[in-house]
Design a protein around this motif. Structure first.
Motif, PDB file in Angstrom:
ATOM      1  N   TYR A  11       0.195  16.924  10.760  1.00 46.20           N
ATOM      2  CA  TYR A  11       0.838  16.159   9.884  1.00 46.20           C
ATOM      3  C   TYR A  11       0.209  14.688   9.877  1.00 46.20           C
ATOM      4  CZ  TYR A  11       3.541  14.533  13.809  1.00 46.20           C
ATOM      5  OH  TYR A  11       3.994  14.195  15.195  1.00 46.20           O
ATOM      6  N   SER A  12       0.206  14.009   8.962  1.00 50.98           N
ATOM      7  CA  SER A  12      -0.574  12.645   8.896  1.00 50.98           C
ATOM      8  C   SER A  12       0.172  11.886   7.997  1.00 50.98           C
ATOM      9  CB  SER A  12      -1.872  13.138   8.282  1.00 50.98           C
ATOM     10  OG  SER A  12      -2.661  11.590   8.390  1.00 50.98           O
ATOM     11  N   LEU A  13       0.468  10.339   8.222  1.00 53.95           N
ATOM     12  CA  LEU A  13       0.663   9.594   7.314  1.00 53.95           C
ATOM     13  C   LEU A  13      -0.435   8.876   6.765  1.00 53.95           C
ATOM     14  CD1 LEU A  13       3.342   8.145   5.891  1.00 53.95           C
ATOM     15  CD2 LEU A  13       2.748   6.258   7.699  1.00 53.95           C
ATOM     16  N   MET A  64       0.811  -0.922  -0.030  1.00 55.97           N
ATOM     17  CA  MET A  64       0.174   0.084  -0.081  1.00 55.97           C
ATOM     18  C   MET A  64       0.823   1.388  -0.122  1.00 55.97           C
ATOM     19  SD  MET A  64      -2.637   1.388   2.852  1.00 55.97           S
ATOM     20  CE  MET A  64      -1.441   1.491   4.220  1.00 55.97           C
ATOM     21  N   LYS A  65       0.791   2.177  -0.969  1.00 56.83           N
ATOM     22  CA  LYS A  65       1.235   3.379  -1.123  1.00 56.83           C
ATOM     23  C   LYS A  65       1.006   4.498  -0.023  1.00 56.83           C
ATOM     24  CE  LYS A  65       2.709   3.238  -5.898  1.00 56.83           C
ATOM     25  NZ  LYS A  65       2.620   3.914  -7.303  1.00 56.83           N
ATOM     26  N   GLN A  66       1.646   4.992   0.740  1.00 54.04           N
ATOM     27  CA  GLN A  66       1.596   5.995   1.634  1.00 54.04           C
ATOM     28  C   GLN A  66       2.164   7.070   1.428  1.00 54.04           C
ATOM     29  OE1 GLN A  66       0.854   3.362   5.622  1.00 54.04           O
ATOM     30  NE2 GLN A  66       3.093   3.836   5.037  1.00 54.04           N
ATOM     31  N   TYR A  67       1.549   8.343   2.106  1.00 49.93           N
ATOM     32  CA  TYR A  67       2.028   9.807   1.736  1.00 49.93           C
ATOM     33  C   TYR A  67       2.157  10.691   2.914  1.00 49.93           C
ATOM     34  CZ  TYR A  67       0.744   8.118  -2.822  1.00 49.93           C
ATOM     35  OH  TYR A  67       0.959   7.466  -3.923  1.00 49.93           O
ATOM     36  N   LEU A  68       3.018  11.553   3.190  1.00 49.33           N
ATOM     37  CA  LEU A  68       3.018  12.464   4.339  1.00 49.33           C
ATOM     38  C   LEU A  68       2.244  13.733   3.679  1.00 49.33           C
ATOM     39  CD1 LEU A  68       4.307  13.220   6.936  1.00 49.33           C
ATOM     40  CD2 LEU A  68       6.291  13.925   5.557  1.00 49.33           C
ATOM     41  N   LEU A  69       1.278  14.066   4.516  1.00 46.07           N
ATOM     42  CA  LEU A  69       0.598  15.283   4.435  1.00 46.07           C
ATOM     43  C   LEU A  69       0.663  16.084   5.526  1.00 46.07           C
ATOM     44  CD1 LEU A  69      -3.140  13.484   3.374  1.00 46.07           C
ATOM     45  CD2 LEU A  69      -0.862  13.826   2.124  1.00 46.07           C
ATOM     46  N   PRO A 123      10.829   9.367  11.645  1.00 48.22           N
ATOM     47  CA  PRO A 123      10.443   7.961  12.209  1.00 48.22           C
ATOM     48  C   PRO A 123       9.650   7.060  10.914  1.00 48.22           C
ATOM     49  CG  PRO A 123       9.823   9.438  13.678  1.00 48.22           C
ATOM     50  CD  PRO A 123      10.149  10.357  12.733  1.00 48.22           C
ATOM     51  N   TRP A 124       9.312   7.864   9.996  1.00 44.03           N
ATOM     52  CA  TRP A 124       8.357   7.229   8.712  1.00 44.03           C
ATOM     53  C   TRP A 124       9.254   7.177   7.568  1.00 44.03           C
ATOM     54  CZ3 TRP A 124       3.813  11.156   9.772  1.00 44.03           C
ATOM     55  CH2 TRP A 124       3.219  10.730  11.022  1.00 44.03           C
ATOM     56  N   LYS A 125      10.708   7.391   7.618  1.00 44.83           N
ATOM     57  CA  LYS A 125      11.395   7.511   6.346  1.00 44.83           C
ATOM     58  C   LYS A 125      11.500   6.510   5.638  1.00 44.83           C
ATOM     59  CE  LYS A 125      16.362   8.846   5.352  1.00 44.83           C
ATOM     60  NZ  LYS A 125      15.936   9.950   4.253  1.00 44.83           N
ATOM     61  N   GLY A 126      11.283   6.384   4.431  1.00 46.29           N
ATOM     62  CA  GLY A 126      11.195   5.400   3.515  1.00 46.29           C
ATOM     63  C   GLY A 126       9.634   4.721   3.659  1.00 46.29           C
ATOM     64  N   GLN A 127       8.803   5.088   4.348  1.00 44.35           N
ATOM     65  CA  GLN A 127       7.301   4.792   4.530  1.00 44.35           C
ATOM     66  C   GLN A 127       6.398   5.452   3.456  1.00 44.35           C
ATOM     67  OE1 GLN A 127       5.773   3.541   8.410  1.00 44.35           O
ATOM     68  NE2 GLN A 127       8.033   3.634   9.194  1.00 44.35           N
ATOM     69  N   PHE A 128       6.830   6.745   2.912  1.00 50.15           N
ATOM     70  CA  PHE A 128       5.842   7.626   2.126  1.00 50.15           C
ATOM     71  C   PHE A 128       6.850   7.729   0.709  1.00 50.15           C
ATOM     72  CE2 PHE A 128       8.046  10.166   5.211  1.00 50.15           C
ATOM     73  CZ  PHE A 128       8.723  11.223   4.473  1.00 50.15           C
TER      74      PHE A 128
END
Length: 315
Positions: A16-18, A1-6, A51-56
């Motif tokens: 902010y939100s993932l 599942m693709k994720q985005y940093l908003l 903490p979300w590096k590489g996840q979005f």
């Protein structure tokens, strides 16, 4: 599942939100907005994103100011304008985050959210008005957010309401924080304008504690005469601005947002005044637009930012 940093940069907090590709939140939070400089702002964003590096896959930003989404340039930055002036903000963030970044004006993001899956979904021509400290605006024309020739479409706060006070050679309006005292629509028809109208009805001292929107609507619900008069006056001012905008844009629907839009009494009050004005002015060539409440509240800016990100970065 693709994720985005908003990211939604406000004058007090950065929210902010993932999320996934449908703007469904996975995780999120908020931090105080640094107003001290660009390095501090970038560092704050890099900090909560780490903490979300590489996840979005990308980052979509909503922010105040005149924002060129196509080129990623923040020409101004609202309350951030002390350092956010003609800055390649999208590129600066890309260097820190290592993913594609889009930036967009907060009013346009709210309009994009409502047109995507909100109160303006399926509407060719619509308008979003966010009644806050000022009045955020976003215009939907032919199903898309209208940016304007200089990325400044929808800056409805600045509609002039008092021509006479601006005719003198000594007139100046150069402090953003003085909007409520200025001869423009935001001074009368924003949430700040409602508070000012109520304070005037109650004859409250200018430098004393001011009522909140919640307190005003509670007083209105209790039948307090001052609150009833203030809300009627405020609703009339909002309706007058809508008429001015309708004469130029000819939209099908106007969606009202902002914190005070949650009050049950607000939309009917504006609707009553809008109906009355159109009834009193049968020579108007334009038609009365439908009036609705925005579907999305505090998340509208981030949802719309993601929609605009996808327009710049097709999946």
């Amino acid at each position: 599942m693709k994720q985005y940093l908003l990211i939604d940069i406000g004058g007090t907090f950065i929210k902010y939100s993932l999320t996934d590709a449908h703007a469904q939140k996975v995780s999120g939070g908020k931090v105080p907005t640094p107003l001290t400089g660009m390095d501090d702002l970038l560092a704050a964003i890099e900090g909560f994103a780490a903490p979300w590096k590489g996840q979005f896959e990308g980052c979509a930003v909503s922010m105040p100011g005149r924002i060129d989404t196509k080129r990623g340039i923040a020409h101004t930055g609202g309350i951030l304008s002390g350092f956010m002036w003609e800055q390649p903000f999208a590129a600066l963030l890309e260097q820190r985050l290592g993913v594609p970044v889009t930036i967009a004006n907060d009013g346009k993001c709210a309009a994009a959210a409502e047109a995507w899956t909100g109160s303006l979904a399926g509407v060719d021509n619509g308008l979003v008005l966010v009644l806050g400290t000022g009045i955020g605006g976003g215009i939907i024309l032919n199903g898309k957010v209208y940016m304007g020739s200089h990325s400044a479409a929808g800056e409805v706060s600045n509609l002039v309401t008092e021509l006479g006070s601006m005719e003198g050679d000594d007139f100046r309006f150069d402090v953003i924080g003085k909007v409520a005292e200025s001869p423009v629509w935001a001074g009368k028809a924003s949430a700040s304008g409602l508070i000012a109208a109520y304070a005037a009805e109650k004859q409250l001292p200018a430098h004393g504690p001011q009522p909140t929107g919640e307190e005003i609507f509670a007083a209105y619900a209790a039948g307090e005469p001052e609150a009833c008069r203030a809300l009627k006056k405020f609703a009339r001012r909002v309706a007058l601005g809508i008429i001015g905008l309708q004469s130029v844009l000819d939209v099908e629907r106007v969606a009202i947002g902002g914190g005070i839009s949650a009050a049950d009494a607000l939309l009917p009050a504006i609707q009553t005044e809008l109906d009355d004005l159109f009834a009193r002015c049968p020579v108007f060539p334009m038609l009365e637009p439908e009036l609705v409440r925005c579907r999305y509240g505090n998340d509208a800016n981030m949802i719309g930012a993601l929609k605009l990100f996808f327009e710049r970065n097709p999946a």
